[in-house]
Write an enzyme that holds these catalytic residues in place. Structure first.
Site: not given
Ligand code: UN1
Length: 494
Positions: A174, A228, A249, A283, A384
């Site tokens: 996906k 996230s 991750e 990231c 973030e």
């Protein structure tokens, strides 16, 4: 404009409901890149069934043969590199130099995977008994659910899919709904290279429906997710309940330290690339700059001048440095954090607004933004942002720099610019991160090295390099007794 489909059970097909979604160019929202199926749980169920069937033969295909297919995949990607890079820029906005790099990372991953097909090493160990041998083998796990983000639409899917395949697993994929076209190209290439149809399945749609259905499907044995930390937590919970293997991750709040002995020109180049490359949407992006007080003012003067010279625009133009945010929602997040930065007392030294001039009028552009006077407790030093916003913090010593760098919940990438070998090695030892660069920016990981982070950045697994092959295989310990008699370990020999 193309109408795209899912690939399930060896066939390109619409989703069951017939619903669709549009994929638009973030640099020019009038351009629709493609129309994609908006799939549901029942499409996922079909895909998992197909992958389960595909597993019967694929697990028995010799790993070197599986690797040969990946070699071909790499070759096709080399031929199509430019075409895919252009499509990727149109669908998610990253500048063309970077989308070429993204495809190249996929090519590197393909060739590494191809060679791993001839390695997939197990161990052998002596037995404590006579006429007995001990070995370990790497076995396939089963069906792998692969859920990927939009910021590296080719590289990240390949980091997960290629090792999973070489290890003998089959795939339900996906991709992010912002980058379904690049993902479709990847599936087409895998099929063209000779991957048996059931082995790869792609289901387009949103995380809430498709991602959740993959994670909760008890016939999916292993999940690899990049995204996230919030979504990662829900996946870990669901995976935990099912005792499913999960690799996560997640977020980062990466920092670059510049010490007073650093080569400042080099450190400027590094932070410009690390903070504003990919419009800050990595990231691994440099989100914090930690400057020694003795060089702070001089460095900032140079940095602001360089930042104001960055060319913002459509990433298909070879001379553009910074493309748009991936979509309106992402730009709104950036705006929200800029507002918070100002409110909490940060000093805005450049950027801080949308860019709507000329060719930027129809995209989600935002000017590269820098705040000075940031202290470690401020929101924009902690959370973030995933956009072109850099928070600058001032420190007095290496110890303080590392303490500030370590003072967030995340631990993905990190960097220090110094010419002092002792400072560099202390940083390597004391920085809490999965990746540390010495005299390089926080971005730029290579495909054959382990990639991932500590603390809230993940759950201890690594992508890339050799470690991901361990994640995607089960270890089987094997004892071969050729003594012709019952030998009781721990008993007959002591
Ligand atoms: C990411 O930011 O999600 O190290 C991946 C890098 C790239 C990969 C980044 N090679 O910046």
């Amino acid at each position: 404009m193309e109408n795209y489909q899912n690939f399930i059970n060896g066939k390109w097909q619409d989703c069951k409901s017939g619903k669709t979604f549009e994929n638009r160019n973030p640099a020019d929202w009038d351009e629709v890149v493609g129309i994609f199926p908006k799939s549901d749980k029942e499409d996922v169920e079909m895909a998992v069934k197909s992958a389960r069937e595909g597993f019967n033969d694929w697990r028995l295909t010799p790993a070197p043969k599986r690797g040969d297919i990946l070699k071909k995949v790499g070759d096709i990607m080399v031929d199509r590199k430019e075409e895919i890079a252009r499509l990727m820029t149109r669908e998610m906005g990253k500048i063309i130099h970077e989308t070429r790099g993204d495809v190249q990372e996929g090519i590197d991953t393909a060739y590494y995977a191809a060679s791993e097909g001839r390695r997939l090493l197990g161990h052998n160990a002596p037995s404590e008994l006579e006429n007995k041998m001990n070995l370990s083998f790497r076995m396939p796990i089963g069906v792998a659910g692969i859920i990927t983000p939009w910021n590296f639409p080719m590289a990240i899917p390949t980091w997960k899919i290629f090792p999973a395949l070489v290890c003998g697993n089959t795939i339900v994929f996906k991709p992010a709904s912002d980058t379904p076209a690049t993902a479709t190209e990847l599936v087409k290439i895998l099929l063209e290279a000779g991957l048996p149809p059931n082995v790869i399945n792609i289901v387009h749609g949103g995380g809430g429906k498709v991602g959740t259905a993959i994670v909760n499907n008890t016939d999916v044995d292993v999940i690899s997710f990049t995204g996230s930390s919030e979504v990662g937590q829900t996946i870990a919970e669901a995976g935990g309940r099912q005792l499913k293997r999960v690799s996560l991750e997640l977020g980062g709040k990466n920092a670059q330290i510049v010490m007073d002995d650093a080569n400042l020109e080099l450190a400027i180049e590094g932070v410009l690339w690390g903070a504003f490359g990919t419009t800050g949407q990595r990231c691994t992006a440099t989100s914090r700059l930690i400057l020694h007080e003795d060089i702070h003012d001089k460095f900032m003067e140079m940095l602001v001048a360089h930042t104001k010279n960055l060319k913002i625009g459509n990433g298909l133009n070879e001379d553009v440095n910074v493309g748009p945010c991936v979509n309106e929602g992402q730009r709104e997040i950036v705006e929200k954090y800029v507002k918070i930065g100002k409110k909490e007392g940060g000093t805005l030294v450049c950027g801080g607004e949308q860019m709507n001039d000329g060719e930027c009028s129809k995209g989600f552009f935002y000017k590269p933004t820098i705040f000075t006077g940031i202290t470690p407790d401020m929101t924009i030093a902690q959370e973030e942002i995933f956009g072109p916003v850099l928070s600058v913090l001032k420190i007095k010593s290496l110890e303080e720099a590392i303490e500030v760098l370590n003072g967030t919940i995340y631990g993905l990438s990190s960097s220090i610019y110094t010419q002092d070998v002792n400072s560099a090695f202390k940083a390597i030892r004391d920085i809490e991160a999965g990746i540390t660069y010495i005299n390089g920016p926080t971005i730029g990981a290579e495909a054959h090295m382990p990639f991932g982070g500590v603390k809230a950045t993940g759950n201890g697994h690594r992508e890339g390099g050799w470690e991901v092959y361990e994640f995607f295989s089960e270890t089987k310990a094997v004892y071969v007794d050729f003594s012709g008699k019952l030998q009781r370990a721990q008993i007959d020999n002591y």
